[in-house]
Design a protein around this motif. Structure first.
Motif, PDB file in Angstrom:
ATOM      1  N   THR A 246       1.072 -19.262   6.100  1.00 26.88           N
ATOM      2  CA  THR A 246       1.291 -20.392   7.004  1.00 26.88           C
ATOM      3  C   THR A 246       0.217 -21.454   6.812  1.00 26.88           C
ATOM      4  OG1 THR A 246       2.356 -18.970   8.643  1.00 26.88           O
ATOM      5  CG2 THR A 246       1.498 -21.062   9.428  1.00 26.88           C
TER       6      THR A 246
ATOM      7  N   LEU B 166      -3.114 -24.967  14.717  1.00 31.03           N
ATOM      8  CA  LEU B 166      -1.839 -25.085  14.015  1.00 31.03           C
ATOM      9  C   LEU B 166      -0.660 -24.580  14.839  1.00 31.03           C
ATOM     10  CD1 LEU B 166      -2.817 -24.078  10.362  1.00 31.03           C
ATOM     11  CD2 LEU B 166      -2.060 -26.329  11.171  1.00 31.03           C
ATOM     12  N   SER B 167      -0.812 -23.429  15.462  1.00 31.25           N
ATOM     13  CA  SER B 167       0.307 -22.857  16.213  1.00 31.25           C
ATOM     14  C   SER B 167       0.315 -23.277  17.681  1.00 31.25           C
ATOM     15  CB  SER B 167       0.256 -21.329  16.140  1.00 31.25           C
ATOM     16  OG  SER B 167      -0.857 -20.834  16.873  1.00 31.25           O
TER      17      SER B 167
ATOM     18  N   LYS C  28      -0.265 -30.957   7.366  1.00 30.18           N
ATOM     19  CA  LYS C  28      -0.369 -30.639   8.792  1.00 30.18           C
ATOM     20  C   LYS C  28      -1.768 -30.170   9.166  1.00 30.18           C
ATOM     21  CE  LYS C  28       4.511 -29.467   9.494  1.00 30.18           C
ATOM     22  NZ  LYS C  28       5.468 -28.406   9.916  1.00 30.18           N
ATOM     23  N   LEU C  29      -2.404 -29.439   8.260  1.00 32.27           N
ATOM     24  CA  LEU C  29      -3.752 -28.947   8.566  1.00 32.27           C
ATOM     25  C   LEU C  29      -4.722 -30.114   8.690  1.00 32.27           C
ATOM     26  CD1 LEU C  29      -5.714 -26.592   8.957  1.00 32.27           C
ATOM     27  CD2 LEU C  29      -6.037 -26.558   6.475  1.00 32.27           C
ATOM     28  N   LYS C  30      -4.595 -31.075   7.808  1.00 32.40           N
ATOM     29  CA  LYS C  30      -5.496 -32.236   7.855  1.00 32.40           C
ATOM     30  C   LYS C  30      -5.360 -32.972   9.177  1.00 32.40           C
ATOM     31  CE  LYS C  30      -6.853 -36.376   5.310  1.00 32.40           C
ATOM     32  NZ  LYS C  30      -6.590 -37.214   4.106  1.00 32.40           N
ATOM     33  N   GLY C  31      -4.109 -33.156   9.630  1.00 27.19           N
ATOM     34  CA  GLY C  31      -3.896 -33.838  10.903  1.00 27.19           C
ATOM     35  C   GLY C  31      -4.445 -33.041  12.074  1.00 27.19           C
ATOM     36  N   ALA C  32      -4.232 -31.719  12.054  1.00 25.76           N
ATOM     37  CA  ALA C  32      -4.711 -30.869  13.144  1.00 25.76           C
ATOM     38  C   ALA C  32      -6.232 -30.868  13.213  1.00 25.76           C
ATOM     39  CB  ALA C  32      -4.194 -29.451  12.960  1.00 25.76           C
TER      40      ALA C  32
ATOM     41  N   ALA D 113       0.753 -25.364   5.642  1.00 25.26           N
ATOM     42  CA  ALA D 113       0.246 -26.472   6.461  1.00 25.26           C
ATOM     43  C   ALA D 113      -0.678 -27.374   5.657  1.00 25.26           C
ATOM     44  CB  ALA D 113      -0.477 -25.913   7.681  1.00 25.26           C
TER      45      ALA D 113
ATOM     46  N   LYS E 206       1.515 -29.547   3.270  1.00 24.17           N
ATOM     47  CA  LYS E 206       2.299 -30.575   3.955  1.00 24.17           C
ATOM     48  C   LYS E 206       1.444 -31.589   4.713  1.00 24.17           C
ATOM     49  CE  LYS E 206       6.331 -27.563   4.561  1.00 24.17           C
ATOM     50  NZ  LYS E 206       7.232 -26.902   5.536  1.00 24.17           N
TER      51      LYS E 206
END
Length: 238
Positions: free
Chosen positions: A66, A24-25, A75-79, A70, A73
């Motif tokens: 955080t 993520l980061s 973002k976690l799924k994409g990462a 994620a 939104k």
């Protein structure tokens, strides 16, 4: 050297402490300071805090807040999709809860092992006796410990360490007395102390990871072995 975003367990062959990159980061950190995620046989993403599950893993080093943002939104799924190379996966809605429970369990399990090994002291009177005689290397209090009781043990520890007038004091654990009592199989566990520097170092990693995940970055950066600095110990491969 480029840090991989995921790994195969046991893939490190060098003697140095391995690093991983948070998906993520994008920041690299020591593997023991991050949390590994793995995919179960039915495709569910689950915490693997001991990094023992077979196959590819993804690592996170962000706080719970955080992570939850994620997740909300997408973002976690994409990462994770990138980290797991497009493998089918399902992210449980309570992933953050599962991670925190796993981190708490890792810490309490470690405390239990130190208790069985004879390095963990419980009980105010016993801790005070050892502290005054300079035989305590680490001191901690339950999150709901009384201020008076904690202050008295802190003072006894400073006396034993010849550190009166300094800010030396026990750590406030992110666990209450009920959690500690159940985990250690004892009644009313409020104060804890370690008599071995190696044990204090073994407690450090799971405690720091839990504090970081809870967003207590400042606390996580403290020296966990909060007594005088120990001599360097040989690196392990665990």
């Amino acid at each position: 050297m480029r840090n991989p975003r995921n790994d195969q367990v046991g893939s490190d062959s060098s003697g140095s402490e391995p690093e991983r990159t948070c998906v993520l980061s994008g920041e690299a950190a020591a593997r023991d300071s991050l949390v590994r995620l793995a995919i179960s046989p039915d495709g569910e993403v689950l915490p693997d805090v001991h990094a023992r599950a077979p196959g590819r893993g993804a690592w996170i080093g962000v706080s719970r807040d955080t992570l939850e943002k994620a997740l909300a939104k997408g973002k976690l799924k994409g990462a994770l999709a990138r980290a797991f190379k497009g493998a089918p996966l399902a992210i449980p809605d309570d992933l953050a809860d599962r991670i925190e429970r796993a981190l708490v369990r890792a810490l309490t399990d470690r405390l239990g092992l130190e208790l069985k090994a004879g390095f963990l002291l419980l009980g105010s009177d016993r801790i005070a006796e050892h502290a005054r005689s300079g035989r305590v290397t680490w001191l901690a209090h339950a999150a709901d410990a009384g201020e008076d009781g904690a202050r008295k043990l802190d003072q006894a520890w400073r006396v034993g360490e010849e550190a009166e007038g300094t800010g030396l004091r026990g750590l406030a654990l992110p666990l209450d007395r009920a959690t500690l009592s159940v985990a250690l199989g004892r009644d009313n566990v409020v104060h804890l102390a370690l008599t071995d520097r190696g044990a204090a170092q073994r407690i450090a990693a799971p405690l720091q990871r839990l504090l970081r995940f809870q967003g207590r970055a400042e606390a996580a950066g403290l020296e966990i072995d909060n007594g005088p600095a120990p001599a360097a110990a040989p690196a392990t491969t665990n």
